[in-house]
Design a protein around this motif. Structure first.
Motif, PDB file in Angstrom:
ATOM      1  N   HIS A  61      -4.863  28.488 -53.743  1.00 41.37           N
ATOM      2  CA  HIS A  61      -3.409  28.580 -53.587  1.00 41.37           C
ATOM      3  C   HIS A  61      -2.722  28.809 -54.930  1.00 41.37           C
ATOM      4  N   ASP A  62      -1.674  29.597 -54.908  1.00 47.64           N
ATOM      5  CA  ASP A  62      -0.871  29.798 -56.123  1.00 47.64           C
ATOM      6  C   ASP A  62       0.597  29.872 -55.711  1.00 47.64           C
ATOM      7  N   ALA A  63       1.482  29.370 -56.568  1.00 45.79           N
ATOM      8  CA  ALA A  63       2.910  29.388 -56.253  1.00 45.79           C
ATOM      9  C   ALA A  63       3.436  30.819 -56.180  1.00 45.79           C
ATOM     10  N   ARG A  64       2.800  31.686 -56.938  1.00 46.42           N
ATOM     11  CA  ARG A  64       3.238  33.080 -56.968  1.00 46.42           C
ATOM     12  C   ARG A  64       2.594  33.799 -55.785  1.00 46.42           C
ATOM     13  N   VAL A 115       5.521  19.377 -63.895  1.00 49.48           N
ATOM     14  CA  VAL A 115       5.136  20.308 -62.824  1.00 49.48           C
ATOM     15  C   VAL A 115       3.832  19.837 -62.178  1.00 49.48           C
ATOM     16  N   LYS A 116       2.904  19.396 -63.011  1.00 50.33           N
ATOM     17  CA  LYS A 116       1.616  18.931 -62.472  1.00 50.33           C
ATOM     18  C   LYS A 116       1.812  17.655 -61.634  1.00 50.33           C
ATOM     19  N   ARG A 117       2.649  16.752 -62.134  1.00 51.99           N
ATOM     20  CA  ARG A 117       2.928  15.522 -61.383  1.00 51.99           C
ATOM     21  C   ARG A 117       3.530  15.839 -60.019  1.00 51.99           C
ATOM     22  N   HIS A 139     -12.316  18.901 -66.559  1.00 49.19           N
ATOM     23  CA  HIS A 139     -11.909  19.868 -67.577  1.00 49.19           C
ATOM     24  C   HIS A 139     -13.010  20.894 -67.811  1.00 49.19           C
ATOM     25  N   PHE A 140     -12.761  22.090 -67.274  1.00 47.54           N
ATOM     26  CA  PHE A 140     -13.698  23.207 -67.446  1.00 47.54           C
ATOM     27  C   PHE A 140     -13.342  23.968 -68.724  1.00 47.54           C
ATOM     28  N   PHE A 141     -14.260  24.806 -69.154  1.00 49.18           N
ATOM     29  CA  PHE A 141     -14.029  25.627 -70.342  1.00 49.18           C
ATOM     30  C   PHE A 141     -14.047  27.099 -69.957  1.00 49.18           C
ATOM     31  N   ASN A 142     -13.390  27.877 -70.713  1.00 49.19           N
ATOM     32  CA  ASN A 142     -13.155  29.285 -70.403  1.00 49.19           C
ATOM     33  C   ASN A 142     -14.188  30.184 -71.076  1.00 49.19           C
ATOM     34  N   PRO A 143     -14.846  31.084 -70.396  1.00 53.41           N
ATOM     35  CA  PRO A 143     -14.794  31.395 -68.973  1.00 53.41           C
ATOM     36  C   PRO A 143     -15.618  30.422 -68.132  1.00 53.41           C
ATOM     37  N   ALA A 182      -4.178  30.121 -59.348  1.00 53.09           N
ATOM     38  CA  ALA A 182      -5.204  31.172 -59.251  1.00 53.09           C
ATOM     39  C   ALA A 182      -5.199  32.038 -60.507  1.00 53.09           C
ATOM     40  N   GLY A 183      -4.945  31.394 -61.653  1.00 51.60           N
ATOM     41  CA  GLY A 183      -4.987  32.113 -62.923  1.00 51.60           C
ATOM     42  C   GLY A 183      -6.417  32.216 -63.424  1.00 51.60           C
ATOM     43  N   ILE A 184      -6.548  32.355 -64.710  1.00 49.09           N
ATOM     44  CA  ILE A 184      -7.873  32.582 -65.289  1.00 49.09           C
ATOM     45  C   ILE A 184      -8.827  31.421 -64.985  1.00 49.09           C
ATOM     46  N   MET A 185      -8.314  30.176 -65.086  1.00 48.74           N
ATOM     47  CA  MET A 185      -9.182  29.022 -64.863  1.00 48.74           C
ATOM     48  C   MET A 185      -9.397  28.761 -63.374  1.00 48.74           C
ATOM     49  N   GLY A 186      -8.316  28.808 -62.598  1.00 50.37           N
ATOM     50  CA  GLY A 186      -8.425  28.528 -61.170  1.00 50.37           C
ATOM     51  C   GLY A 186      -9.377  29.494 -60.479  1.00 50.37           C
ATOM     52  N   THR A 227      -7.748  17.334 -62.055  1.00 48.09           N
ATOM     53  CA  THR A 227      -6.895  18.228 -62.846  1.00 48.09           C
ATOM     54  C   THR A 227      -7.710  18.849 -63.974  1.00 48.09           C
ATOM     55  N   ASN A 228      -7.425  20.130 -64.200  1.00 49.28           N
ATOM     56  CA  ASN A 228      -8.122  20.851 -65.273  1.00 49.28           C
ATOM     57  C   ASN A 228      -7.324  20.814 -66.574  1.00 49.28           C
ATOM     58  N   THR A 229      -6.358  19.929 -66.652  1.00 49.04           N
ATOM     59  CA  THR A 229      -5.538  19.892 -67.874  1.00 49.04           C
ATOM     60  C   THR A 229      -6.411  19.775 -69.121  1.00 49.04           C
ATOM     61  N   SER A 230      -5.960  20.437 -70.207  1.00 49.05           N
ATOM     62  CA  SER A 230      -6.732  20.282 -71.441  1.00 49.05           C
ATOM     63  C   SER A 230      -6.019  19.374 -72.435  1.00 49.05           C
ATOM     64  N   SER A 231      -4.798  18.979 -72.124  1.00 46.83           N
ATOM     65  CA  SER A 231      -4.107  18.154 -73.117  1.00 46.83           C
ATOM     66  C   SER A 231      -3.250  17.028 -72.557  1.00 46.83           C
ATOM     67  N   GLU A 235      -6.549  21.095 -59.592  1.00 46.19           N
ATOM     68  CA  GLU A 235      -5.375  21.878 -59.977  1.00 46.19           C
ATOM     69  C   GLU A 235      -5.604  22.539 -61.335  1.00 46.19           C
ATOM     70  N   ALA A 236      -5.198  23.811 -61.414  1.00 47.45           N
ATOM     71  CA  ALA A 236      -5.280  24.568 -62.679  1.00 47.45           C
ATOM     72  C   ALA A 236      -3.992  25.374 -62.807  1.00 47.45           C
ATOM     73  N   ILE A 237      -2.879  24.649 -62.687  1.00 46.77           N
ATOM     74  CA  ILE A 237      -1.576  25.323 -62.790  1.00 46.77           C
ATOM     75  C   ILE A 237      -1.069  25.195 -64.223  1.00 46.77           C
ATOM     76  N   VAL A 238       0.171  25.541 -64.401  1.00 43.17           N
ATOM     77  CA  VAL A 238       0.765  25.546 -65.736  1.00 43.17           C
ATOM     78  C   VAL A 238       0.631  24.171 -66.419  1.00 43.17           C
ATOM     79  N   GLU A 239       0.430  24.202 -67.763  1.00 46.69           N
ATOM     80  CA  GLU A 239       0.184  22.967 -68.529  1.00 46.69           C
ATOM     81  C   GLU A 239       1.513  22.246 -68.802  1.00 46.69           C
ATOM     82  N   ASP A 240       2.019  21.569 -67.784  1.00 47.13           N
ATOM     83  CA  ASP A 240       3.307  20.893 -67.901  1.00 47.13           C
ATOM     84  C   ASP A 240       3.240  19.611 -67.085  1.00 47.13           C
TER      85      ASP A 240
HETATM   86  P1  NAI Z   1      -2.826  30.862 -66.056  1.00 46.24           P
HETATM   87  O1  NAI Z   1      -1.455  31.053 -66.559  1.00 46.24           O
HETATM   88  O2  NAI Z   1      -3.821  31.962 -66.169  1.00 46.24           O
HETATM   89  O3  NAI Z   1      -2.771  30.421 -64.522  1.00 46.24           O
HETATM   90  C1  NAI Z   1      -1.902  29.443 -64.023  1.00 46.24           C
HETATM   91  C2  NAI Z   1      -1.578  29.818 -62.584  1.00 46.24           C
HETATM   92  O4  NAI Z   1      -0.918  28.720 -61.990  1.00 46.24           O
HETATM   93  C3  NAI Z   1      -0.661  31.025 -62.462  1.00 46.24           C
HETATM   94  O5  NAI Z   1      -1.238  31.964 -61.584  1.00 46.24           O
HETATM   95  C4  NAI Z   1       0.638  30.440 -61.921  1.00 46.24           C
HETATM   96  O6  NAI Z   1       1.306  31.317 -61.038  1.00 46.24           O
HETATM   97  C5  NAI Z   1       0.142  29.214 -61.187  1.00 46.24           C
HETATM   98  N1  NAI Z   1       1.121  28.162 -61.037  1.00 46.24           N
HETATM   99  C6  NAI Z   1       2.015  27.729 -61.942  1.00 46.24           C
HETATM  100  N2  NAI Z   1       2.719  26.700 -61.427  1.00 46.24           N
HETATM  101  C7  NAI Z   1       2.247  26.469 -60.181  1.00 46.24           C
HETATM  102  C8  NAI Z   1       2.546  25.532 -59.153  1.00 46.24           C
HETATM  103  N3  NAI Z   1       3.488  24.619 -59.333  1.00 46.24           N
HETATM  104  N4  NAI Z   1       1.849  25.587 -58.017  1.00 46.24           N
HETATM  105  C9  NAI Z   1       0.894  26.520 -57.836  1.00 46.24           C
HETATM  106  N5  NAI Z   1       0.562  27.440 -58.772  1.00 46.24           N
HETATM  107  C10 NAI Z   1       1.227  27.411 -59.928  1.00 46.24           C
HETATM  108  O7  NAI Z   1      -3.350  29.535 -66.801  1.00 46.24           O
HETATM  109  P2  NAI Z   1      -4.858  29.079 -67.084  1.00 46.24           P
HETATM  110  O8  NAI Z   1      -5.260  29.559 -68.439  1.00 46.24           O
HETATM  111  O9  NAI Z   1      -5.717  29.393 -65.932  1.00 46.24           O
HETATM  112  O10 NAI Z   1      -4.680  27.494 -67.229  1.00 46.24           O
HETATM  113  C11 NAI Z   1      -4.487  26.666 -66.126  1.00 46.24           C
HETATM  114  C12 NAI Z   1      -4.738  25.228 -66.516  1.00 46.24           C
HETATM  115  O11 NAI Z   1      -6.048  25.091 -67.064  1.00 46.24           O
HETATM  116  C13 NAI Z   1      -3.792  24.659 -67.554  1.00 46.24           C
HETATM  117  O12 NAI Z   1      -3.580  23.310 -67.270  1.00 46.24           O
HETATM  118  C14 NAI Z   1      -4.570  24.832 -68.843  1.00 46.24           C
HETATM  119  O13 NAI Z   1      -4.174  23.936 -69.842  1.00 46.24           O
HETATM  120  C15 NAI Z   1      -5.978  24.514 -68.364  1.00 46.24           C
HETATM  121  N6  NAI Z   1      -7.054  25.059 -69.177  1.00 46.24           N
HETATM  122  C16 NAI Z   1      -6.985  26.329 -69.670  1.00 46.24           C
HETATM  123  C17 NAI Z   1      -8.018  26.843 -70.439  1.00 46.24           C
HETATM  124  C18 NAI Z   1      -7.981  28.238 -70.965  1.00 46.24           C
HETATM  125  O14 NAI Z   1      -8.773  28.573 -71.862  1.00 46.24           O
HETATM  126  N7  NAI Z   1      -7.123  29.108 -70.470  1.00 46.24           N
HETATM  127  C19 NAI Z   1      -9.212  26.026 -70.750  1.00 46.24           C
HETATM  128  C20 NAI Z   1      -9.204  24.720 -70.109  1.00 46.24           C
HETATM  129  C21 NAI Z   1      -8.140  24.268 -69.390  1.00 46.24           C
END
Ligand code: NAI
Length: 501
Positions: free
Chosen positions: A35-38, A99-101, A143-147, A14-18, A119-123, A91-96
């Motif tokens: 849903h978010d882990a936090r 963890v994503k798997r 793969h969405f783009f921000n915002p 539920a970060g910026i992308m989610g 998956t919204n992974t960018s890489s 899924e839009a969780i941490v870029e790892d």
């Molecule tokens: P963010 O750091 O704002 O949000 C990630 C959220 O995922 C956090 O709220 C975190 O608590 C949660 N999280 C981490 N591990 C988790 C897990 N195992 N289960 C549930 N929740 C978990 O990151 P952001 O920027 O929203 O990026 C998310 C994904 O989107 C990444 O894969 C990133 O590469 C991709 N993305 C990001 C863009 C950007 O401009 N920020 C653009 C396109 C893709």
């Protein structure tokens, strides 16, 4: 594969992308589980969305009832177990990768067999994410783009095992959410993050060679229609973020020198010069450092000459001829010339063909590719031969100003600024098409919608000339040696295709 029009959507992260993905899905009428882990992160994201919708209602974009209905469709969930009936998980969780798997494996144990795992992974490779799952065919990149609510593009990325029907379903879903979807094959950087690399890389190289300042390079690329120049854009994105994307594309391509990151950028990252967020990058945001450049004064009269000639037979030469005519100047038209531009007596002002001015003779100045038809007053790079007379060095920019440009002198770098950047963007896009990453239309749409380019690489190519692009790249290749400027086989094949038509 059934359509997902009515599907419940679970968004994980539920970060910026989610949060943005949850918003667009709910706006499109879906029930969304967030849903978010936090703990509390999903609830906080929903609170923030309430604030966003208050503003949207105040602006008249939604009625209060519509906003309430949209927000009511989003439910934060503490446990993923609540997602059992979802038709698609995004899924839009941490870029790892690991963890994503782990998350995808966990989801497989909860959702039904036909639930799409997006998956919204960018890489990260979609193939790698799907590896080891029970049904890898249902894993797809979305793969969405921000915002997310504003950016129009969604890259729908297929890995080696992705079921084409799943990619098509997600494509249709993204379009139903009001986005423009583009199919991509899972390769480093997908479409946008790959094709965009030269936009930054060429400017970084010119900076490393001390050919021009950030303000000049930015002005030249804005002059070509880009909303922001590379330096100001890298400052906005974050020099660290931009560097890490470049590095990941480089590594993922087995260290192909074509994608080699810049030492200058690495040094900036090492020194904490991250751009706007740290107060200093290419520009200093604390001071009055400006990205603007001075306007070259329009001369009252043309520089003195005995004879004038316009060389070339393409629209640029017509444009020069029309500008001279409008000033009542007489000139000869040399249509079958092997260069384009203006000749005043024996001095030449030539459109760049990828060679340095010094290679082309004594009284020679070269100017950059004018991309837009209405370049009135737009910055245009030029350079002159080291052997040029002082008179020609003074006269060349005056001629450019009389032709309607704002000339900015840079050092004698091959391909100047815009020509080499656009040629390299075309070249990268050509390789992507050759490798089946995307179609030509897909590349054009992706670059216009994903990074707001004024045109797509293949649109530029159509308005330019395949042979001229190849020639320019070959000359850069000769000048620099190495892998970076090697011409895409697709471009050479295109000239053969053109010949056979
Ligand atoms: P963010 O750091 O704002 O949000 C990630 C959220 O995922 C956090 O709220 C975190 O608590 C949660 N999280 C981490 N591990 C988790 C897990 N195992 N289960 C549930 N929740 C978990 O990151 P952001 O920027 O929203 O990026 C998310 C994904 O989107 C990444 O894969 C990133 O590469 C991709 N993305 C990001 C863009 C950007 O401009 N920020 C653009 C396109 C893709």
């Amino acid at each position: 594969m059934s359509k997902l029009d009515e599907a419940t959507v679970v968004v994980v992260g539920a970060g910026i992308m989610g949060a943005g993905i949850a918003q667009v899905a709910a706006q499109a009428g879906h029930r969304v589980l967030l849903h978010d882990a936090r703990a509390d992160a999903a609830g906080q994201a929903l609170d923030k969305l309430r604030g966003t919708f208050d503003k949207l209602v105040a602006k008249g974009k939604f009625t209060a009832d519509e906003a309430q209905a949209i927000l009511a469709r989003i439910a934060p969930i503490d446990s993923l177990d609540a997602a059992a009936e979802a038709g698609i998980a995004v899924e839009a969780i941490v870029e790892d990768l690991e963890v994503k798997r782990g998350l995808l494996r966990e989801l497989e144990g909860i959702v039904g067999a036909d639930c799409v795992l997006a998956t919204n992974t960018s890489s990260i490779s979609i193939t790698a994410l799907a590896g080891g799952l029970e049904y890898p065919g249902r894993v797809v990149g979305m793969h969405f783009f921000n915002p997310v609510p504003i950016m129009q593009l969604v890259e729908v990325v297929a890995g080696l095992q992705t079921d084409p029907a799943v990619a098509d379903t997600v494509f249709a879903l993204a379009e139903a959410w009001g986005k423009t979807a583009v199919h991509a094959r899972s390769t480093p950087g997908f479409i946008v993050n790959r094709i965009a690399r030269p936009f930054y890389a060429e400017t970084l190289r010119l900076l490393e060679e001390r050919a021009a300042t950030p303000a000049v390079l930015d002005a030249c690329l804005r002059g070509a229609g880009f909303r922001m120049g590379p330096c100001e854009l890298m400052d906005l994105i974050g020099i660290d973020t931009n560097f890490s994307v470049t590095q990941s594309v480089y590594e993922a391509n087995f260290y192909d020198k074509r994608y080699a990151p810049s030492l200058l950028q690495r040094e900036m990252v090492a020194g904490g010069l991250y751009g706007r967020k740290s107060g200093r990058g290419f520009y200093d945001y604390a001071g009055d450092d400006k990205a603007e450049i001075a306007k070259f004064p329009l001369p009252e009269a043309p520089p003195s000459f005995d004879t004038l000639a316009v060389h070339g037979d393409e629209p640029l030469a017509d444009r020069i001829a029309a500008a001279l005519k409008s000033r009542g100047l007489h000139f000869e038209r040399v249509r079958d010339s092997d260069w384009s531009g203006l000749q005043a007596d024996s001095a030449r002002l030539r459109l760049t063909d990828g060679r340095c001015a010094a290679e082309l003779g004594r009284d020679v100045a070269v100017f950059d590719l004018p991309l837009s038809d209405d370049s009135s007053g737009m910055a245009l790079a030029w350079s002159h031969s080291a052997r040029a007379s002082a008179e020609w060095v003074a006269a060349a920019p005056q001629w450019l100003a009389l032709l309607g440009f704002n000339p900015v002198r840079i050092e004698d770098a091959p391909g100047l600024v815009v020509a080499r950047t656009i040629a390299m963007l075309i070249n990268e896009a050509a390789d992507a098409v050759q490798q089946g990453v995307c179609s030509e239309d897909g590349a054009d749409a992706a670059m216009k919608l994903g990074v707001n380019y004024p045109a797509g690489p293949f649109e530029w190519l159509d308005g330019w000339n395949t042979r001229a692009v190849i020639e320019l790249l070959d000359r850069l290749d000769t000048h620099y040696r190495g892998e970076r400027y090697r011409v895409s086989p697709w471009l050479r094949q295109r000239t053969w295709r053109e010949k056979s038509q």
